[in-house]
Scaffold this motif. Structure first.
Motif, short mmCIF file in Angstrom:
data_model
loop_
_atom_site.label_atom_id
_atom_site.label_comp_id
_atom_site.label_asym_id
_atom_site.label_seq_id
_atom_site.Cartn_x
_atom_site.Cartn_y
_atom_site.Cartn_z
N PHE A 225 0.87 -1.17 0.00
CA PHE A 225 0.00 0.00 0.00
C PHE A 225 0.90 1.22 0.00
O PHE A 225 1.90 1.27 0.72
CB PHE A 225 -0.88 0.00 1.26
N GLY A 226 0.57 2.20 -0.81
CA GLY A 226 1.35 3.43 -0.83
C GLY A 226 2.28 3.50 -2.02
O GLY A 226 2.15 2.74 -2.98
N PRO A 227 3.25 4.41 -1.98
CA PRO A 227 4.15 4.65 -3.12
C PRO A 227 5.30 3.64 -3.19
O PRO A 227 6.33 3.81 -2.53
CB PRO A 227 4.67 6.06 -2.87
N TRP A 228 5.14 2.61 -3.99
CA TRP A 228 6.16 1.57 -4.11
C TRP A 228 6.94 1.64 -5.42
O TRP A 228 7.84 0.82 -5.64
CB TRP A 228 5.52 0.19 -3.95
N ALA A 229 6.63 2.59 -6.30
CA ALA A 229 7.34 2.69 -7.58
C ALA A 229 8.84 2.84 -7.32
O ALA A 229 9.26 3.69 -6.55
CB ALA A 229 6.81 3.87 -8.40
N GLY A 230 9.62 2.00 -7.96
CA GLY A 230 11.07 2.07 -7.84
C GLY A 230 11.64 1.39 -6.61
O GLY A 230 12.86 1.33 -6.46
N VAL A 231 10.80 0.88 -5.73
CA VAL A 231 11.29 0.18 -4.54
C VAL A 231 11.44 -1.29 -4.89
O VAL A 231 10.48 -1.95 -5.25
CB VAL A 231 10.34 0.35 -3.34
N ARG A 232 12.66 -1.77 -4.80
CA ARG A 232 12.96 -3.16 -5.12
C ARG A 232 14.02 -3.66 -4.15
O ARG A 232 14.84 -2.89 -3.68
CB ARG A 232 13.48 -3.30 -6.55
N GLY A 233 13.99 -4.94 -3.87
CA GLY A 233 15.02 -5.54 -3.03
C GLY A 233 14.42 -6.45 -1.98
O GLY A 233 13.22 -6.69 -1.93
N ARG A 234 15.32 -6.97 -1.15
CA ARG A 234 14.93 -7.88 -0.08
C ARG A 234 14.34 -7.11 1.09
O ARG A 234 14.85 -6.04 1.46
CB ARG A 234 16.14 -8.67 0.42
N VAL A 235 13.31 -7.68 1.68
CA VAL A 235 12.71 -7.11 2.88
C VAL A 235 13.54 -7.58 4.06
O VAL A 235 13.82 -8.78 4.21
CB VAL A 235 11.24 -7.56 3.04
#
Length: 158
Positions: free
Chosen positions: A139-149
């Motif tokens: 939920f929210g602005p995730w554009a461009g967010v990538r990788g391991r949590v």
């Protein structure tokens, strides 16, 4: 209402009732190990006798350089299901989190249920295995967010 320390035993009993016995073996629990939940986003719904009928918790996580909240578990006592408590708690946490500067919220769950709250499947955000990627929702602005949590152990932002 915000979960208080004295609610913890009722919340854990509710989670035990609502989820499979192996719930703590799930990969999302590895992100909770040794990390306290964010108190401002841990809520309960109680009846007039003080019995917890619903509970929700959130935990701080990080994806590369991006902070987010891990939402869950969310549970509603079987005798209270169908009253809209789950939706009420989710909407409340999302609104309060965004207002407090936590615009990104992640969870592992069923897309058909959580889409109604604005959650979408995340591509490129990787939960610890063995998590089904189709169940990783944001939920929210995730554009461009990538990788391991990863779990977040450092101090939380104000």
């Amino acid at each position: 209402m915000q979960e208080m320390a004295e609610d913890a035993w009722q919340v854990e009993a509710l989670y035990d009732l609502c989820f499979a016995p192996g719930r703590k073996a799930l990969s999302s629990y590895r992100l909770r190990d040794d990390v306290p939940p964010v108190p401002a986003f841990c809520s309960v719904v109680k009846d007039d006798d003080g019995i917890v009928g619903g509970a929700i918790r959130c935990w701080p996580i990080r994806i590369e350089d991006h902070d987010a909240l891990l939402l869950g578990p969310v549970a509603v006592h079987p005798t209270r299901q169908g009253e809209g408590l789950g939706g009420l708690m989710i909407r409340d946490v999302l609104a309060r989190a965004e207002a407090a500067g936590w615009p990104r919220v992640l969870l592992v769950g069923d897309a058909p249920y959580y889409e109604r709250f604005g959650f979408k499947r995340l591509n490129g955000v990787v939960m610890p295995p063995p998590t089904n990627p189709a169940r990783v929702l944001g939920f929210g602005p995730w554009a461009g967010v990538r990788g391991r949590v990863r779990k977040r152990l450092d101090a939380l932002p104000d």
